[in-house]
Motif scaffolding. Structure first.
Motif, PDB file in Angstrom:
ATOM      1  N   LYS A  67      35.012  42.634  38.722  1.00 35.55           N
ATOM      2  CA  LYS A  67      34.435  43.095  37.449  1.00 35.55           C
ATOM      3  C   LYS A  67      32.906  43.153  37.534  1.00 35.55           C
ATOM      4  N   LYS A  68      32.335  42.187  38.237  1.00 35.43           N
ATOM      5  CA  LYS A  68      30.883  42.155  38.421  1.00 35.43           C
ATOM      6  C   LYS A  68      30.439  43.409  39.186  1.00 35.43           C
ATOM      7  N   GLN A  82      33.947  39.759  26.691  1.00 36.37           N
ATOM      8  CA  GLN A  82      33.586  38.568  27.474  1.00 36.37           C
ATOM      9  C   GLN A  82      32.847  37.514  26.647  1.00 36.37           C
ATOM     10  N   THR A 112      29.917  35.581  33.950  1.00 41.25           N
ATOM     11  CA  THR A 112      31.246  35.023  33.671  1.00 41.25           C
ATOM     12  C   THR A 112      32.365  35.951  34.163  1.00 41.25           C
ATOM     13  N   SER A 113      32.004  36.944  34.978  1.00 40.40           N
ATOM     14  CA  SER A 113      32.995  37.915  35.460  1.00 40.40           C
ATOM     15  C   SER A 113      33.489  37.583  36.864  1.00 40.40           C
ATOM     16  N   SER A 114      34.671  38.092  37.165  1.00 36.28           N
ATOM     17  CA  SER A 114      35.191  38.002  38.528  1.00 36.28           C
ATOM     18  C   SER A 114      34.348  38.896  39.437  1.00 36.28           C
ATOM     19  N   TYR A 167      33.482  45.856  27.205  1.00 34.43           N
ATOM     20  CA  TYR A 167      33.744  44.743  28.114  1.00 34.43           C
ATOM     21  C   TYR A 167      32.814  43.557  27.817  1.00 34.43           C
ATOM     22  N   ALA A 195      27.811  38.372  30.476  1.00 35.05           N
ATOM     23  CA  ALA A 195      29.056  39.008  30.942  1.00 35.05           C
ATOM     24  C   ALA A 195      29.113  39.023  32.471  1.00 35.05           C
TER      25      ALA A 195
END
Length: 325
Positions: free
Chosen positions: A252-253, A280, A247-249, A276, A244
């Protein structure tokens, strides 16, 4: 017939004899030790690890085993039990398989000493019989287990675990002991053979799949004796979470890392993190990796002729990924 009983069926007699030998190997002249070890033995789990030892040995030796196989199984179970007693102290856990842990009943000081005693007994069992190759296998395993635990603690502080580092951690923490089980089984009947290396790898693959399955429980709704989200609360970076994060922006990270570092005791926030990670595709990714390890393990096994022992090992591999707790 339950899966565990099916797996055990071809080694039922050996397991019964092993249990008697194992009880004897734990005995001490100190009454307190005997009281505590009696408590431990009577709350034993499925004994998956000694089963790996016996099934591997029988698969490779036409259904025959020897005294070294019993020695290997005893060493494994003593070391595994010692590591569980120590783990409960490290994790400040007061329950083990639904029962009070040793540290909950006798306090940390005694639990640490009991763990030390069991470790030393495991090493002595090998030395007393002159099985130095078996001692080498288990010593390498204990070293790896300690390094894996410390690596996880070190990385949890920074939350900078990559997928590669995660595999290193679970290989050392969990997979190394199952690798030792299968390596011991092979070495007991085929010392210094290629089969020892092959079955160490087989056990390692099973252990990797086993740990990923454990990680997945943290995101499930099934009752497994461990509350959902406990790994997040303990800042453990598991495979679904790592995926997750990767692969997050950026936003979001940042939110994820902040949640794990500073809000891991907030039940609402932990639930949001779990939701979340699921959205993802973290769980799907982890399941795919787990099944890849399982398939590689079965691939190694399928190079050997069919037998009741091979069938049980195949069942064991599938049980690792299908279990409910």
């Amino acid at each position: 017939m339950k899966v565990a009983a099916q797996i055990r069926e071809p080694i039922e007699k050996e397991m019964e004899l092993f249990e008697n030998k194992f009880r004897e190997s734990m005995s001490s002249k100190v009454a307190l030790f005997n009281r505590i070890t009696y408590y431990i033995v009577n709350r034993k789990g499925k004994q998956m690890r000694p089963m790996f030892v016996f099934l591997t040995a029988k698969l490779l030796n036409g259904g025959e085993i020897n005294e070294r196989t019993y020695t290997g199984a005893s060493i494994i179970e003593l070391i595994h039990t010692a590591s569980l007693v120590h783990d409960d102290v490290v994790d400040d856990s007061h329950k083990r398989r639904g029962f009070f842990s040793v540290n909950a009943l006798w306090k940390n000081k005694i639990a640490v000493l009991v763990g030390d005693y069991l470790f030393s007994k495991g090493l002595l069992v090998a030395l007393e019989r002159g099985d130095h190759d078996l001692l080498q296998i288990i010593s390498d395993s204990v070293k790896s287990m300690s390094e894996g635990e410390l690596l996880q603690i070190e990385k949890a502080r920074k939350l900078d675990i990559t997928e590669e580092v995660y595999y290193d951690i679970i290989r050392q923490k969990t997979a190394t002991l199952i690798a030792a089980c299968c390596g011991m089984g092979a070495a007991s009947v085929k010392p210094d053979s290629e089969e020892v290396r092959v079955f160490k790898r087989f056990g390692e693959l099973c252990g990797m799949a086993f740990q990923i399955k454990d990680d997945l429980f943290d995101y499930g709704s099934e009752r497994i004796g461990k509350p959902t989200g406990i790994d997040i609360k303990e800042q453990k970076m598991t495979l679904p979470l790592i995926y997750a994060l990767n692969t997050s922006s950026k936003d979001k990270k940042r939110w994820l890392i902040n949640s794990i570092k500073n809000h891991n005791k907030d039940k609402k926030r932990v639930k949001e993190v779990i939701a979340y990670v699921k959205s993802q595709g973290g769980l799907t990714y982890a399941v795919d990796k787990m099944l890849a390890f399982k398939d590689e393990a079965l691939g190694l096994l399928n190079t050997y002729p069919d037998s009741p022992y091979k069938a049980s090992l195949s069942l064991m591999v599938n049980y690792v990924v299908d279990r409910k707790k």
